[in-house]
Structures are given as structure tokens and as C-alpha cells.
Design an enzyme around this catalytic site. Sequence first.
Site, short mmCIF file in Angstrom:
data_model
loop_
_atom_site.label_atom_id
_atom_site.label_comp_id
_atom_site.label_asym_id
_atom_site.label_seq_id
_atom_site.Cartn_x
_atom_site.Cartn_y
_atom_site.Cartn_z
N GLU A 276 0.83 -1.21 0.00
CA GLU A 276 0.00 0.00 0.00
C GLU A 276 0.87 1.26 0.00
O GLU A 276 1.80 1.39 0.80
CB GLU A 276 -0.90 -0.01 1.24
CG GLU A 276 -1.81 1.20 1.36
CD GLU A 276 -2.61 1.21 2.65
OE1 GLU A 276 -3.58 1.97 2.73
OE2 GLU A 276 -2.26 0.44 3.59
N LYS A 342 -9.78 2.34 -3.26
CA LYS A 342 -10.25 1.81 -1.98
C LYS A 342 -11.65 2.33 -1.66
O LYS A 342 -11.93 3.52 -1.76
CB LYS A 342 -9.28 2.19 -0.87
CG LYS A 342 -9.57 1.52 0.46
CD LYS A 342 -8.50 1.87 1.50
CE LYS A 342 -8.76 1.16 2.81
NZ LYS A 342 -7.77 1.54 3.85
N CYS A 394 -5.62 -2.85 2.62
CA CYS A 394 -5.49 -2.75 4.07
C CYS A 394 -6.77 -3.14 4.81
O CYS A 394 -7.16 -4.30 4.84
CB CYS A 394 -5.05 -1.34 4.44
SG CYS A 394 -4.52 -1.16 6.16
#
Length: 518
Positions: A276, A342, A394
Site C-alpha cells: 500500500e 479503496k 489494508c
Amino acid sequence: MPAATSRSSLQVVRYLLSLAAGAAMPLGFSPFDFWPVPMLAVAIIFLLTRTLPIKTATMCGFLFGVGMFGVGTSWIYVSIHEFGAASPMLAGLLTGLFVLGISALMIMPVFLLYSWLNQRQAGALPPWQQALIFSGIWVLFEWVRSWLLTGFPWLLSGYALLDRPFAALAPVIGTYGLSLLMVATACLLFALIIPAKQQRTPNIIALFIALVCWGLSWPLNNIAWTEKTGDISFSAVQGNIPQNLKWDPDFIHTTIINYIGLSEDQWQQELIIWPENAIPLFYNRARGLMAQLDRMARQNNSTLILGMPVDDNAGSETRYFNSILSLGEGYLPSEGPGRYDKQKLVPFGEYVPMESLLRGLIDFFNLPMSEFSRGDSEQPLLKAGEVTIAPYICYEVVYPDFVVQMAQESGLLITISNDTWFGKSIGPVQHFQIARMRALETGRFMIRATNDGITALIDEKGRVVKTIPRFTHGVLSATAEVREGQTPFMMYGSWPVLLLSLLLISLPLYVNPRKRSQ
């Protein structure tokens, strides 16, 4: 001793026991993995609150939540203090407010509703019904915790069973199903010690049914819900960039050189993965670098998947996204690099609620990359050659139903993360345990690439195939299976378990209608 003093002392003991039971709950999860502890903790709070007045039972439940989240999410303090530049006192205050808030919103209502149902039946519910009602409410609010105020599905009871034979139930009933089985069994076991002679037989029958469900996990261990269709060779790069230097403009060049250097001998792999925000530059400022990386991947018939922030200039204003890009063989000729934005953003870390009031108040509310926009819910999956990949950034991997929805058409799961925010606390280890459960629920291999660990390959049973040490820079090279097919949990999600939980909650309305009408 006066009666009033005795009652007050007993109440204090109840409150302390509730707090202690909650504090013991995280011992069932990684890195401790004492899986019977959550069963014992939940059973204790069930026994403590089953006959108490609503107000007292609700306070016991609140303190249970304070203990559970105070210990289980203590890693939040590390993030706020060490990387949010908050003093120990301020970091402790903010962490405490979070623990109190989530306990009041997510745990206290369990005991409020449970106690209210008991009182509504004028104390007529037998222990086995109380146990089932409590279990249904518990699991229903674990699910509520997954979406209320963006959701915080952490410390779900079912995770404690991951490395046990009973985990074979996860592809069928999911994590919430494991939670229901654990909590119901624990409460029914302890309900046996409650004096209720006329109700002993129904309690034993209910407990027997629960134990049969546990037993079903043994034959399920031999069932393969998905099948292998191929392999893909990969290298996951762990850069181990210090968090305090990650966004330092003077260190960006060093970061890029670090990742390119670690990948230099890996281009023969079909897939290379960087974690990330591996590139701490917005996409439009790094187009030259992206073109160079794309050429390197193409020349070697490889795909490079990496995390980086994207500044999207479409429309009247620039929007920022925490994104994954796929280059080389993952490049889409008509659309450019494969891209995933995301969707599940972390409050305060990736966006600031009530921004006009909080932004700039303290450094913690002005963390780097805390102005991201939410990605669209309808995004194409990524590609690595002919392999279709479901990507997760994540925190997204903690949402069971979200993960299985995206995994439907995939052959492989990838999650990239930067758990450096939480230092050497228990947070990253808990996060890794959660990611493993997602692989098990979907029957797919998962590649996890992180900045400083835990970088790993996880198989379709949730087992760790290969990993590299934390807090080191290095490369994990292996071969992952590409699989197809659906587990029962992928087909039905959490809805069967949620409906069963609602049925258990409404049980007294049907089993005991005479009391209801009085």
C-alpha cells in the site's frame, strides 16, 4: 454489614468481573490464540447479567466492552502517539474516548436488549432460552458493528477458531456463524449449572444440537469447495520504509530506489506486488516512473501491482484516492493501467469526519493522506495476464461480506497494507489473522504484501504457506494457486446466520406465548 452496603459491594464485584471478562476476551485472538478464553468470557458475562435489572445489566455489558476494546484495540494508542504526534496524555484520552464510544454503541445495546427481553417475560424464560436469545443478539450486533458508522468488525468471536479443526465450518457459515456457534455453546454449557430442574432436558437437547454442529466440522475438513485451475508465480516486496520517513519529500527517491532494487531480480515472475502506497507520490506526478515500470514489466511478460495515491482531475475538482495500479500484463489497452480505488476508508486515517471542525485542531487530525475519497462500488477486478484478481487495500479485508462479494469472479485474492502505523503492537498480527479467515471463507489463495510485515502467501484453507520476517526489507517469492468455484458462504453470505440470530431473539414470543399475553 447493612444490607445496602452489601448490595453495593456485590454490584462493584459484578462490575469488576464484567471488566475483567471483557479484558480477557482478546486472549482468544492472535498473537495469543487461547481460543477457549472468549467462550469462557462470554459465558461469564451471560451468567452475570441474566437476572439483573436492565440498568445494572447494561452497565455490566458496557464495562465488558471497555475491557474488550481497551485491551484488544490498544494498538490505536500507538498510531495516535507515535505517528500522530500526540502527547501520551492526549493519545491516551483519544484512545479512551474511542473505547468508550464503541463500547456504548456496539456492546452496551446487546445487554440492553437482552435484559429487556428477560424483563418483558417477567422472569419466565428458562436458562436454555436465555442462552439462545443472548447468542442471537450477540451475533446480530457483531454484524451491526460491520457497517454502523462505516463499521469496525474487529475482534469478532469466530476468529478465535481459525487454527482449529472447527474452522472448516467457515466456508459454510462464515465468521458470524462461528461466532454464533461459540457463544451459543458456551452459554448453553454454563446454563446447565443454573438450578432449573424442569428445564434441564430442553437445555441438554439444545446443547447436543450445538455439539453436533461442532462435530460437522470434522468431515468438512476433507471437502474442497473450490478447484485449482492453474498457478501464478509471484514476488511480494516488503520495503520496510519507516513511517516517519514515508512521506518525507527528501526520502521519496530513496523509497523508490529501494523498491526497484528489491524487484530487480524478480522480473522473471508472472506477478510482482508492492504494498500500500509503496510509491509516496500522486499518480500525475509520477507518470514518467509509471511508464518506466510498465516497460520493465512488459519486457518480461510480467505484471506489477502496486499501491499509490491517485489524483483524479476528472470533473470540476481534483479528488484523491488510495489506489492499486496494475502495470505490464495488467495494463488494459483501452483504459490504461488497471486500477482499483479503496472503498472502505479508515476514519481519521484516510478521511476526517466533521473535517471543518477537526482539521488542523491537532496534528493527528492532519495526518498525511487523510483526504481520500471513497472508491466506486462498481469497479472491475484487476488482471495479471489471464488471472483475474480481487484486490483489497489494508482495512478492507476485515469486512466478510464485502470480501466475498468482490471475490465472486476472481481466481486469486491480493491484499496490500501498511501496518507500520501500529508499530510492534498486536494490531498487525490481528489484521493478519483476519486476512487468513477471508481466504478460508472464499476458498482462494491470498497474497498479502505489506510494508514491514506480515507479508505472506495464504492457501485456500487459511493456512500460511510462506512468509518472511517482520521489520526487514525483503522479497517473498512463491507460486500461488489460481482457483475457481464458490463456497456456500460466497453464495449466501451472512444472511442465513443473521436470520437464525433473529429467530433466536424472537424465540420467547413463540415458545412462551402465555407469558407474553399476561
